[in-house]
Write a protein that holds these residues in place. Structure first.
Motif, PDB file in Angstrom:
ATOM      1  N   LYS A 132       0.813  -1.234   0.041  1.00 19.74           N
ATOM      2  CA  LYS A 132      -0.165   0.204   0.100  1.00 19.74           C
ATOM      3  C   LYS A 132       0.854   1.426   0.367  1.00 19.74           C
ATOM      4  CE  LYS A 132      -3.438  -2.354   2.518  1.00 19.74           C
ATOM      5  NZ  LYS A 132      -4.451  -2.979   3.836  1.00 19.74           N
ATOM      6  N   GLU A 133       2.228   0.920  -0.049  1.00 16.30           N
ATOM      7  CA  GLU A 133       3.220   2.027  -0.157  1.00 16.30           C
ATOM      8  C   GLU A 133       3.182   2.861   1.310  1.00 16.30           C
ATOM      9  OE1 GLU A 133       2.778   3.916  -3.779  1.00 16.30           O
ATOM     10  OE2 GLU A 133       3.970   2.076  -4.885  1.00 16.30           O
ATOM     11  N   GLU A 134       2.824   2.486   2.035  1.00 16.31           N
ATOM     12  CA  GLU A 134       2.856   3.109   3.474  1.00 16.31           C
ATOM     13  C   GLU A 134       4.586   3.188   4.178  1.00 16.31           C
ATOM     14  OE1 GLU A 134      -2.000   2.381   4.610  1.00 16.31           O
ATOM     15  OE2 GLU A 134      -0.223   0.492   5.700  1.00 16.31           O
ATOM     16  N   ILE A 148       6.156   2.248   8.241  1.00 17.69           N
ATOM     17  CA  ILE A 148       6.826   0.646   7.767  1.00 17.69           C
ATOM     18  C   ILE A 148       8.199   0.942   8.718  1.00 17.69           C
ATOM     19  CG2 ILE A 148       8.623  -0.312   6.760  1.00 17.69           C
ATOM     20  CD1 ILE A 148       7.286  -0.726   4.522  1.00 17.69           C
ATOM     21  N   GLU A 149       8.130   2.947   8.802  1.00 17.16           N
ATOM     22  CA  GLU A 149       9.281   3.447   9.399  1.00 17.16           C
ATOM     23  C   GLU A 149       9.212   3.417  11.057  1.00 17.16           C
ATOM     24  OE1 GLU A 149      11.944   7.115   8.602  1.00 17.16           O
ATOM     25  OE2 GLU A 149      10.315   7.160   9.322  1.00 17.16           O
ATOM     26  N   ASP A 150       7.981   3.338  11.187  1.00 20.28           N
ATOM     27  CA  ASP A 150       7.301   3.734  12.506  1.00 20.28           C
ATOM     28  C   ASP A 150       7.814   2.606  13.814  1.00 20.28           C
ATOM     29  OD1 ASP A 150       6.324   5.504  12.654  1.00 20.28           O
ATOM     30  OD2 ASP A 150       4.451   5.140  12.184  1.00 20.28           O
ATOM     31  N   HIS A 151       8.089   0.523  12.916  1.00 14.87           N
ATOM     32  CA  HIS A 151       8.886  -0.474  13.170  1.00 14.87           C
ATOM     33  C   HIS A 151       9.552  -0.379  13.271  1.00 14.87           C
ATOM     34  CE1 HIS A 151       4.568  -2.670  13.652  1.00 14.87           C
ATOM     35  NE2 HIS A 151       4.134  -1.645  12.476  1.00 14.87           N
ATOM     36  N   MET A 152      10.701  -0.003  13.025  1.00 16.93           N
ATOM     37  CA  MET A 152      12.366   0.265  12.554  1.00 16.93           C
ATOM     38  C   MET A 152      12.922   0.789  13.797  1.00 16.93           C
ATOM     39  SD  MET A 152      12.957   1.854   8.483  1.00 16.93           S
ATOM     40  CE  MET A 152      12.116   1.129   7.700  1.00 16.93           C
ATOM     41  N   SER A 153      13.912   0.267  13.824  1.00 17.31           N
ATOM     42  CA  SER A 153      15.351   0.581  15.139  1.00 17.31           C
ATOM     43  C   SER A 153      15.674   1.670  14.808  1.00 17.31           C
ATOM     44  CB  SER A 153      16.275  -0.548  15.618  1.00 17.31           C
ATOM     45  OG  SER A 153      16.578  -0.837  13.883  1.00 17.31           O
ATOM     46  N   LYS A 154      16.106   1.949  15.378  1.00 16.40           N
ATOM     47  CA  LYS A 154      16.672   3.095  15.340  1.00 16.40           C
ATOM     48  C   LYS A 154      18.158   3.501  14.641  1.00 16.40           C
ATOM     49  CE  LYS A 154      18.830   7.625  18.177  1.00 16.40           C
ATOM     50  NZ  LYS A 154      19.429   7.438  16.657  1.00 16.40           N
ATOM     51  N   ILE A 170      14.321   1.196   0.922  1.00 13.23           N
ATOM     52  CA  ILE A 170      12.875   0.297   0.425  1.00 13.23           C
ATOM     53  C   ILE A 170      12.453   0.742  -0.237  1.00 13.23           C
ATOM     54  CG2 ILE A 170      11.091  -0.420   1.867  1.00 13.23           C
ATOM     55  CD1 ILE A 170      12.005  -0.525   4.501  1.00 13.23           C
ATOM     56  N   LYS A 171      11.360   2.313  -0.021  1.00 13.18           N
ATOM     57  CA  LYS A 171      10.860   2.912  -1.425  1.00 13.18           C
ATOM     58  C   LYS A 171      11.388   2.650  -2.557  1.00 13.18           C
ATOM     59  CE  LYS A 171       8.618   6.799  -1.928  1.00 13.18           C
ATOM     60  NZ  LYS A 171       7.883   8.671  -1.330  1.00 13.18           N
ATOM     61  N   ASP A 172      12.556   3.271  -2.627  1.00 10.54           N
ATOM     62  CA  ASP A 172      13.464   3.460  -3.795  1.00 10.54           C
ATOM     63  C   ASP A 172      13.375   1.105  -4.611  1.00 10.54           C
ATOM     64  OD1 ASP A 172      13.618   5.438  -3.834  1.00 10.54           O
ATOM     65  OD2 ASP A 172      15.515   5.397  -3.212  1.00 10.54           O
ATOM     66  N   ALA A 173      13.746   0.678  -3.862  1.00 13.96           N
ATOM     67  CA  ALA A 173      13.729  -0.376  -4.370  1.00 13.96           C
ATOM     68  C   ALA A 173      12.710  -1.278  -4.614  1.00 13.96           C
ATOM     69  CB  ALA A 173      14.214  -1.872  -2.765  1.00 13.96           C
ATOM     70  N   TRP A 174      11.303  -1.135  -4.023  1.00 14.16           N
ATOM     71  CA  TRP A 174      10.162  -1.306  -4.012  1.00 14.16           C
ATOM     72  C   TRP A 174       9.203  -0.662  -5.363  1.00 14.16           C
ATOM     73  CZ3 TRP A 174       7.225  -5.460  -3.662  1.00 14.16           C
ATOM     74  CH2 TRP A 174       6.308  -5.179  -3.768  1.00 14.16           C
ATOM     75  N   SER A 175       9.772   0.383  -6.261  1.00 10.50           N
ATOM     76  CA  SER A 175       9.256   1.554  -6.883  1.00 10.50           C
ATOM     77  C   SER A 175       9.534   0.508  -7.813  1.00 10.50           C
ATOM     78  CB  SER A 175       9.449   2.641  -7.071  1.00 10.50           C
ATOM     79  OG  SER A 175      10.708   2.830  -6.440  1.00 10.50           O
ATOM     80  N   THR A 176      10.901   0.026  -8.263  1.00  9.61           N
ATOM     81  CA  THR A 176      11.723  -0.909  -9.154  1.00  9.61           C
ATOM     82  C   THR A 176      11.044  -1.606  -9.394  1.00  9.61           C
ATOM     83  OG1 THR A 176      13.629   0.132  -8.531  1.00  9.61           O
ATOM     84  CG2 THR A 176      13.951  -1.192 -10.308  1.00  9.61           C
TER      85      THR A 176
END
Length: 130
Positions: free
Chosen positions: A47-49, A53-59, A70-76
């Motif tokens: 859903k390109e949210e 996803i970033e809210d779940h990431m470690s610092k 991630i955005k760049d890889a997924w858009s590819t």
């Protein structure tokens, strides 16, 4: 011929050691929760949210600029895949204080393997698209 036999014995020994290495999931993790969370993360990606996803990431992952990567890889790849279809296979392995979920997903026009790693706080520490 002796060298070939020796090489074969060494290779088989290494394979045996690798096969016996521990990939047991730490008691700090719940396998069902890992799978469910990974599926949720994959749906957020579809859903390109990216903010969710970033809210779940470690610092550390945030500081490394993982959201943009991630955005760049997924858009590819996403445009070629078509609509999400289903989850085909899932595997969970553990090492030290980490857990990794490998999920193979089926899309309309292909398959994608996601490898998502978590720390004991259930924060993303790794996210790979293959």
């Amino acid at each position: 011929m002796k060298k070939l036999k020796l090489l074969l014995v060494i290779v088989l020994g290494c394979v045996g050691l690798i096969g016996c290495s521990s990939s047991k999931l730490s008691d700090a993790f719940d396998e069902a929760k890992l799978k469910t969370t990974s599926q949720e993360i994959i749906q957020m990606l579809c859903k390109e949210e990216y903010d969710k996803i970033e809210d779940h990431m470690s610092k550390e992952l945030k500081d490394a600029g993982a959201t943009q990567q991630i955005k760049d890889a997924w858009s590819t790849v996403s445009g070629k895949l078509g609509a999400f279809d289903s989850y085909e296979k899932e595997a969970v392995v553990g090492k030290d204080n980490q857990a990794t979920v490998v999920t193979i997903t089926k899309f309309e026009n292909g398959k994608v393997q996601f490898t998502i790693s978590y720390n004991e706080d259930m924060e993303l520490t790794g996210f790979y698209i293959k």
